[in-house]
Design a protein around this motif. Structure first.
Motif, PDB file in Angstrom:
ATOM      1  N   LYS A  51       5.322  67.610  51.548  1.00 13.84           N
ATOM      2  CA  LYS A  51       5.731  67.650  50.137  1.00 13.84           C
ATOM      3  C   LYS A  51       5.879  66.265  49.524  1.00 13.84           C
ATOM      4  O   LYS A  51       5.847  66.119  48.302  1.00 13.84           O
ATOM      5  N   ASN A  52       5.999  65.240  50.367  1.00 11.25           N
ATOM      6  CA  ASN A  52       6.248  63.890  49.850  1.00 11.25           C
ATOM      7  C   ASN A  52       4.985  63.101  49.535  1.00 11.25           C
ATOM      8  O   ASN A  52       5.004  62.238  48.651  1.00 11.25           O
ATOM      9  N   LEU A  53       3.911  63.355  50.264  1.00  6.83           N
ATOM     10  CA  LEU A  53       2.723  62.510  50.162  1.00  6.83           C
ATOM     11  C   LEU A  53       1.539  63.259  49.569  1.00  6.83           C
ATOM     12  O   LEU A  53       1.266  64.405  49.931  1.00  6.83           O
ATOM     13  N   VAL A  54       0.826  62.598  48.661  1.00  4.90           N
ATOM     14  CA  VAL A  54      -0.340  63.169  47.997  1.00  4.90           C
ATOM     15  C   VAL A  54      -1.523  62.211  48.188  1.00  4.90           C
ATOM     16  O   VAL A  54      -1.418  61.027  47.882  1.00  4.90           O
ATOM     17  N   VAL A  55      -2.639  62.748  48.683  1.00  5.13           N
ATOM     18  CA  VAL A  55      -3.870  61.958  48.765  1.00  5.13           C
ATOM     19  C   VAL A  55      -4.492  61.912  47.379  1.00  5.13           C
ATOM     20  O   VAL A  55      -4.682  62.955  46.742  1.00  5.13           O
ATOM     21  N   PHE A  56      -4.839  60.686  46.908  1.00  6.92           N
ATOM     22  CA  PHE A  56      -5.370  60.569  45.544  1.00  6.92           C
ATOM     23  C   PHE A  56      -6.754  59.928  45.474  1.00  6.92           C
ATOM     24  O   PHE A  56      -7.377  59.904  44.415  1.00  6.92           O
ATOM     25  N   ALA A  57      -7.277  59.406  46.600  1.00 13.10           N
ATOM     26  CA  ALA A  57      -8.617  58.805  46.583  1.00 13.10           C
ATOM     27  C   ALA A  57      -9.210  58.823  47.982  1.00 13.10           C
ATOM     28  O   ALA A  57      -8.474  58.764  48.990  1.00 13.10           O
ATOM     29  N   LEU A  58     -10.542  58.910  48.028  1.00 14.63           N
ATOM     30  CA  LEU A  58     -11.288  58.877  49.284  1.00 14.63           C
ATOM     31  C   LEU A  58     -12.395  57.826  49.178  1.00 14.63           C
ATOM     32  O   LEU A  58     -13.053  57.707  48.144  1.00 14.63           O
ATOM     33  N   THR A  59     -12.603  57.091  50.258  1.00 12.84           N
ATOM     34  CA  THR A  59     -13.667  56.093  50.296  1.00 12.84           C
ATOM     35  C   THR A  59     -15.029  56.758  50.532  1.00 12.84           C
ATOM     36  O   THR A  59     -15.128  57.971  50.711  1.00 12.84           O
ATOM     37  N   ASN A  60     -16.062  55.930  50.566  1.00 10.36           N
ATOM     38  CA  ASN A  60     -17.356  56.397  51.052  1.00 10.36           C
ATOM     39  C   ASN A  60     -17.194  56.927  52.476  1.00 10.36           C
ATOM     40  O   ASN A  60     -16.259  56.541  53.200  1.00 10.36           O
ATOM     41  N   GLU A  61     -18.097  57.795  52.872  1.00 11.14           N
ATOM     42  CA  GLU A  61     -18.034  58.367  54.213  1.00 11.14           C
ATOM     43  C   GLU A  61     -18.235  57.280  55.279  1.00 11.14           C
ATOM     44  O   GLU A  61     -19.052  56.365  55.128  1.00 11.14           O
ATOM     45  N   ILE A  62     -17.464  57.395  56.353  1.00 12.30           N
ATOM     46  CA  ILE A  62     -17.472  56.447  57.469  1.00 12.30           C
ATOM     47  C   ILE A  62     -18.093  57.137  58.679  1.00 12.30           C
ATOM     48  O   ILE A  62     -17.763  58.297  58.968  1.00 12.30           O
ATOM     49  N   PRO A  63     -18.979  56.473  59.418  1.00 15.18           N
ATOM     50  CA  PRO A  63     -19.473  57.102  60.649  1.00 15.18           C
ATOM     51  C   PRO A  63     -18.331  57.282  61.642  1.00 15.18           C
ATOM     52  O   PRO A  63     -17.473  56.405  61.778  1.00 15.18           O
ATOM     53  N   ASN A  64     -18.312  58.423  62.308  1.00 15.55           N
ATOM     54  CA  ASN A  64     -17.254  58.683  63.275  1.00 15.55           C
ATOM     55  C   ASN A  64     -17.263  57.671  64.415  1.00 15.55           C
ATOM     56  O   ASN A  64     -18.281  57.066  64.730  1.00 15.55           O
ATOM     57  N   ASP A  65     -16.114  57.561  65.055  1.00 21.48           N
ATOM     58  CA  ASP A  65     -15.981  56.791  66.275  1.00 21.48           C
ATOM     59  C   ASP A  65     -16.796  57.450  67.386  1.00 21.48           C
ATOM     60  O   ASP A  65     -17.394  58.505  67.179  1.00 21.48           O
ATOM     61  N   GLY A  66     -16.827  56.828  68.551  1.00 21.87           N
ATOM     62  CA  GLY A  66     -17.650  57.411  69.603  1.00 21.87           C
ATOM     63  C   GLY A  66     -17.473  56.736  70.943  1.00 21.87           C
ATOM     64  O   GLY A  66     -16.429  56.147  71.234  1.00 21.87           O
TER      65      GLY A  66
END
Length: 337
Positions: free
Chosen positions: A259-274
């Motif tokens: 209830k406290n935190l809201v996501v408001f922006a997303l970056t370009n897609e990042i390749p997953n780790d591996g």
């Protein structure tokens, strides 16, 4: 700029330190330029199988918990390969890269930028990429405890029970990046500069709207995504960054995050780790390691174990060209190799 870091590196079955001077790391002159073709790694023809393999991991949360959760993976690899596999927890991302370069570790579970660096500097093969929620890419997220400032619309509840605005609930970036211009002077928590999701991609997004994280923000740097989430939840910072959606790693123990935190922006897609595999090994053993990890990830017990380690639901063949995007973003903010 404030930096909060732990003083202790935790290891599973032995000490693997971050300091590797004099341990046989290759000459820096062998480093490949990030502008070159994507690195695919190398191997050592006819190299005998070692008597033991070391798997290096970096804690994304509780290092002590990771010590326990890695045991099923190391046992499964030992059984499949017929070679004892020892899991160790390194202090940070760069220590894992240098451990591979010094042949202190032969297998590394690394973020994308470090997979590229391990390949460019030491010839480590980028063998596999992780799968989460059916994807081999993900976005970094900006979240806040002050949604009235950063949200252009009313926050909505996503399928995971967490709050989102500005079209970020899908988890696929980019989204809401215009709102980053409001962050000038804000108390902000990020990870160390080696983190793709915790620093590199968010910094590139901020740079695109004219904000330098090191001079235009009241910046704190921490060493784990959960720590960043909790810092904003506790009110120590107004904005935080992490992988999407790192809030899931803490909401069970800290339910008010929902209830406290809201996501408001997303970056370009990042390749997953591996998974990167040392060039000191023979092509045959490199392939056997890759096959063993991919096979384990296809089993119910493998999914359970890998989910406990890094929220991994599968493993797929690595895409060096996609991984190179992490280096491109690092170059754009002046980090380079």
């Amino acid at each position: 700029m404030r930096i909060r870091t732990p003083l202790l590196a935790v290891v599973a079955t032995g000490l693997l330190t971050a300091s590797l001077a004099g341990c046989g790391a290759r000459d820096e002159s062998s480093t490949t330029s990030s502008a070159a073709s994507p690195c695919t790694g190398s191997s050592t023809a006819d190299a005998p199988d070692p008597s033991e393999l070391t798997l290096a991991l970096v804690p994304s949360g509780d290092a002590n918990k990771l010590v326990e959760t890695v045991k099923p993976l190391q046992d499964a690899l030992t059984e499949r390969l017929g070679i004892p596999v020892r899991g160790v927890i390194t202090q940070d991302y760069q220590a894992a890269v240098e451990a591979i370069g010094a042949d202190q570790a032969q297998i590394g579970m690394l973020p994308p930028l470090q997979m590229v660096q391990a390949c460019n500097k030491y010839g480590a093969e980028p063998a596999l990429q992780t799968v989460r929620k059916g994807k081999t890419t993900y976005a970094s997220q900006f979240y806040t405890n002050n949604p009235d400032k950063y949200c252009e619309d009313t926050p909505v509840t996503g399928v995971n029970g967490l709050l989102y605005c500005n079209g970020t609930e899908s988890g696929t970036g980019p989204a809401g990046l215009d709102s980053l211009s409001k962050m000038t002077g804000a108390k902000t928590v990020m990870l160390q500069s080696a983190s793709s999701a915790g620093y590199v991609f968010p910094s590139a997004a901020l740079k695109a709207v004219g904000i330098d994280p090191t001079t235009d923000l009241d910046l704190t740097q921490v060493t784990s995504h959960p720590a960043a989430v909790l810092s904003v939840n506790n009110g120590d910072d107004e904005v935080g960054v992490s992988f999407w959606d790192a809030r899931e790693t803490v909401v069970k123990d800290t339910p008010d995050v929902a209830k406290n935190l809201v996501v408001f922006a997303l970056t370009n897609e990042i390749p997953n780790d591996g998974v990167s595999i040392s060039s000191s090994l023979s092509p045959d053993l490199q392939q056997r390691i890759s096959d063993a990890m991919e096979d384990y990830a296809s089993t119910p017990e493998g999914v359970e174990a890998l989910t406990a380690i890094y929220q991994i639901t599968g493993l797929d063949k690595a895409d060096p060209a996609a991984l190179q995007q992490a280096q491109t973003e690092a170059d754009s903010i002046g980090l380079g190799n």
